[in-house]
Design a protein around this motif. Sequence first.
Motif, mmCIF file in Angstrom:
data_model
loop_
_atom_site.group_PDB
_atom_site.id
_atom_site.type_symbol
_atom_site.label_atom_id
_atom_site.label_comp_id
_atom_site.label_asym_id
_atom_site.label_seq_id
_atom_site.Cartn_x
_atom_site.Cartn_y
_atom_site.Cartn_z
ATOM 1 N N LEU A 446 4.698 8.351 3.330
ATOM 2 C CA LEU A 446 3.770 8.044 2.359
ATOM 3 C C LEU A 446 3.254 9.176 1.742
ATOM 4 N N CYS A 447 3.210 9.225 0.594
ATOM 5 C CA CYS A 447 2.863 10.318 -0.443
ATOM 6 C C CYS A 447 1.306 10.264 -0.815
ATOM 7 N N PHE A 448 0.709 11.350 -0.388
ATOM 8 C CA PHE A 448 -0.825 11.192 -0.621
ATOM 9 C C PHE A 448 -1.123 12.328 -1.973
ATOM 10 N N GLY A 449 -0.109 12.208 -2.889
ATOM 11 C CA GLY A 449 -0.628 12.787 -4.128
ATOM 12 C C GLY A 449 -1.413 12.144 -5.264
ATOM 13 N N LEU A 450 -1.551 10.948 -4.908
ATOM 14 C CA LEU A 450 -2.326 9.821 -5.755
ATOM 15 C C LEU A 450 -3.737 10.148 -5.622
ATOM 16 N N PRO A 451 -4.469 9.887 -6.761
ATOM 17 C CA PRO A 451 -6.067 10.023 -6.642
ATOM 18 C C PRO A 451 -6.473 8.651 -5.848
ATOM 19 N N TRP A 452 -7.396 9.437 -4.989
ATOM 20 C CA TRP A 452 -8.096 8.165 -3.983
ATOM 21 C C TRP A 452 -9.012 7.337 -4.833
ATOM 22 N N SER A 453 -8.873 5.870 -4.319
ATOM 23 C CA SER A 453 -9.859 5.059 -5.285
ATOM 24 C C SER A 453 -9.880 4.041 -4.166
ATOM 25 N N ASP A 454 -10.859 3.044 -4.388
ATOM 26 C CA ASP A 454 -10.886 1.800 -3.671
ATOM 27 C C ASP A 454 -9.654 0.861 -3.956
ATOM 28 N N ASP A 455 -9.066 0.941 -4.787
ATOM 29 C CA ASP A 455 -8.044 0.079 -5.068
ATOM 30 C C ASP A 455 -6.531 0.552 -4.422
ATOM 31 N N LEU A 456 -6.750 1.989 -4.232
ATOM 32 C CA LEU A 456 -5.709 2.557 -3.294
ATOM 33 C C LEU A 456 -5.837 2.392 -1.769
ATOM 34 N N GLN A 457 -7.012 2.211 -1.575
ATOM 35 C CA GLN A 457 -7.307 1.757 -0.217
ATOM 36 C C GLN A 457 -6.863 0.125 0.031
ATOM 37 N N LEU A 458 -6.933 -0.545 -0.928
ATOM 38 C CA LEU A 458 -6.650 -1.869 -0.722
ATOM 39 C C LEU A 458 -5.214 -2.151 -0.830
ATOM 40 N N LYS A 459 -4.506 -0.961 -1.438
ATOM 41 C CA LYS A 459 -3.215 -1.275 -1.374
ATOM 42 C C LYS A 459 -2.445 -0.622 -0.043
ATOM 43 N N LEU A 460 -3.002 0.209 0.520
ATOM 44 C CA LEU A 460 -2.672 0.612 1.882
ATOM 45 C C LEU A 460 -3.054 -0.482 2.939
ATOM 46 N N LYS A 461 -4.039 -1.200 2.710
ATOM 47 C CA LYS A 461 -4.537 -2.239 3.630
ATOM 48 C C LYS A 461 -3.253 -3.486 3.347
ATOM 49 N N LYS A 462 -2.915 -3.936 2.195
ATOM 50 C CA LYS A 462 -1.781 -4.519 1.985
ATOM 51 C C LYS A 462 -0.583 -4.471 2.733
ATOM 52 N N VAL A 463 -0.164 -2.947 2.768
ATOM 53 C CA VAL A 463 0.835 -2.537 3.417
ATOM 54 C C VAL A 463 0.653 -2.906 5.052
ATOM 55 N N GLY A 464 -0.315 -2.616 5.539
ATOM 56 C CA GLY A 464 -0.632 -2.637 6.893
ATOM 57 C C GLY A 464 -0.345 -3.983 7.266
ATOM 58 N N ASN A 465 -1.085 -5.089 6.399
ATOM 59 C CA ASN A 465 -1.022 -6.307 6.410
ATOM 60 C C ASN A 465 0.452 -6.888 6.524
ATOM 61 N N LEU A 466 1.215 -6.374 5.748
ATOM 62 C CA LEU A 466 2.465 -6.830 5.536
ATOM 63 C C LEU A 466 3.251 -6.428 6.840
ATOM 64 N N ALA A 467 2.860 -5.139 7.149
ATOM 65 C CA ALA A 467 3.616 -4.890 8.454
ATOM 66 C C ALA A 467 3.209 -5.628 9.737
ATOM 67 N N LYS A 468 2.109 -6.040 9.854
ATOM 68 C CA LYS A 468 1.685 -7.037 10.819
ATOM 69 C C LYS A 468 2.207 -8.343 10.797
ATOM 70 N N MET A 469 2.580 -8.834 9.638
ATOM 71 C CA MET A 469 3.222 -9.895 9.335
ATOM 72 C C MET A 469 4.661 -10.042 9.872
ATOM 73 N N ILE A 470 5.405 -9.084 9.734
ATOM 74 C CA ILE A 470 6.852 -8.793 10.231
ATOM 75 C C ILE A 470 7.124 -8.334 11.459
ATOM 76 N N GLN A 471 5.856 -8.100 12.074
ATOM 77 C CA GLN A 471 6.128 -7.336 13.536
ATOM 78 C C GLN A 471 6.816 -8.537 14.399
ATOM 79 N N ARG A 472 7.730 -7.987 15.256
ATOM 80 C CA ARG A 472 8.522 -8.878 15.996
ATOM 81 C C ARG A 472 8.221 -8.554 17.600
#
Length: 472
Positions: A446-472
């Motif tokens: 993950l690159c952290f060269g993006l300006p931090w925002s509530d939207d960016l946090q939401l995108k990371l949350k989506k990535v985390g949720n997707l990872a949980k969804m495919i966890q076997r």
Amino acid sequence: MKDNFLYSEISGNIARLIRNEVLKPGDRLPSVRMLCEEHNISMNTAKRIFLELEAQSLIESKPQSGYFVSQLPYQRLALPAVSKPAAVARYNEPEDLIRKVYSHMGSNKLTQFSIAVPSGDLLPLAKLNKEMVHATRELRGGGAAYEMLQGNEKLRRMVASRALTWGANMQEDDLITTSGGMDALSLCLMAVGKPGDTIAIESPCYPGILQLAVSLGLKVLELPTHPITGIQIEALKKAIPKIDLCLLVPNFNTPLGSCMPDEHKREVAALLARHGIPLIEDDVYGDLYFGEKRPKCCKTYDTEGNILWCSSISKTLAPGYRVGWIAPGKYKEKVLKLKLVHAISSTAITQEVVASFLKSARYDHHLRQLRRTVQGNYQHYLHAIAQFFPEGTKTSRPQGGLALWVEFPKGIDTLELYELALKQHISIAPGRMFTLQNQFQNSMRLCFGLPWSDDLQLKLKKVGNLAKMIQR
């Protein structure tokens, strides 16, 4: 008004001390009364400061005892293990995957966690534009003429001067400018390697280096690499009989963000010189340190001209300007000959702009701001990962640079995660991109060269949720 300003300043300073682990879990903070006296603020302002820090889970109150530093959620995240690549040189490049991920570079339709460059929002674009206008007036022919083969003299002088901060003693004549960092690495690889040679690199390693080595017909030997201290010295020693050249990113390499200790850099420089094995040192992230001072380089300890030191402003100032440089040591004439054949000249006007920016105080001012921002972003990422990613997720602990390495539990395939995230307009960099071997399938950068925002946090949350969804 004064109290509001002090409230923000004091709470921010305490938060930074906690996140930088200067104040450690369990440390006791000053009392409300002591904070009032120390900073000449009201009781209400001091209470607001503690409430704000408590709301961020940075501190906790204990009845009758006061406020104490909490254990931060990310401090429970374990480190990835030392990599264990096979001790065999490989050609197996993940070409299609690399091409697919990088085909989205520059797109404003995606959240680009996959590309390790600072966002344009973090760069001094207006000031650079002014320098561009000035450069067209100063340069012969308005910048349309060829630059001398070795490159802009002022730029080389400024790079040599700045190298004093990390202990290098070089002059402007020791340097050659290039069209960015990858051009610098390419010229160096062609100067000291030939098809069939074996090159030693870190594992995981930046995909561009893998592609470049394979395209030049080199066999790639990946070395075990610690997420904090970089390559394992003992592994390099064992590899010496097998290798013809070496390419390392000792300072905040991508994707791990590891930084070799000075004693390791000294040992690597001496070991390779002793065996006549050239070292190409990519120092493109060296200025993005989070500590008190810039780390030294292997080049600091080069007494025989055996190290070809490369860097650029692609990760700090202007990626699209394509301005880089090499201090090639005893290989200078070979590199100059190759530059003449492949490029004739570097771009005159962008070199002049960068030279003027480095000469002024503006570059150091910008670097200080950029380092504070990306360090803060890194801390935000860790908090989000601890909060939203699957249990058992591990992360690297970079002390500089722009990249964070995330290792999921074994059941999560980041190639599958990449495809799912892309449908959510999010781009990640799967771990398989960073190796020529069959490894890192459950990891990503993950690159952290993006300006931090509530939207960016939401995108990371989506990535985390997707990872949980495919966890076997």
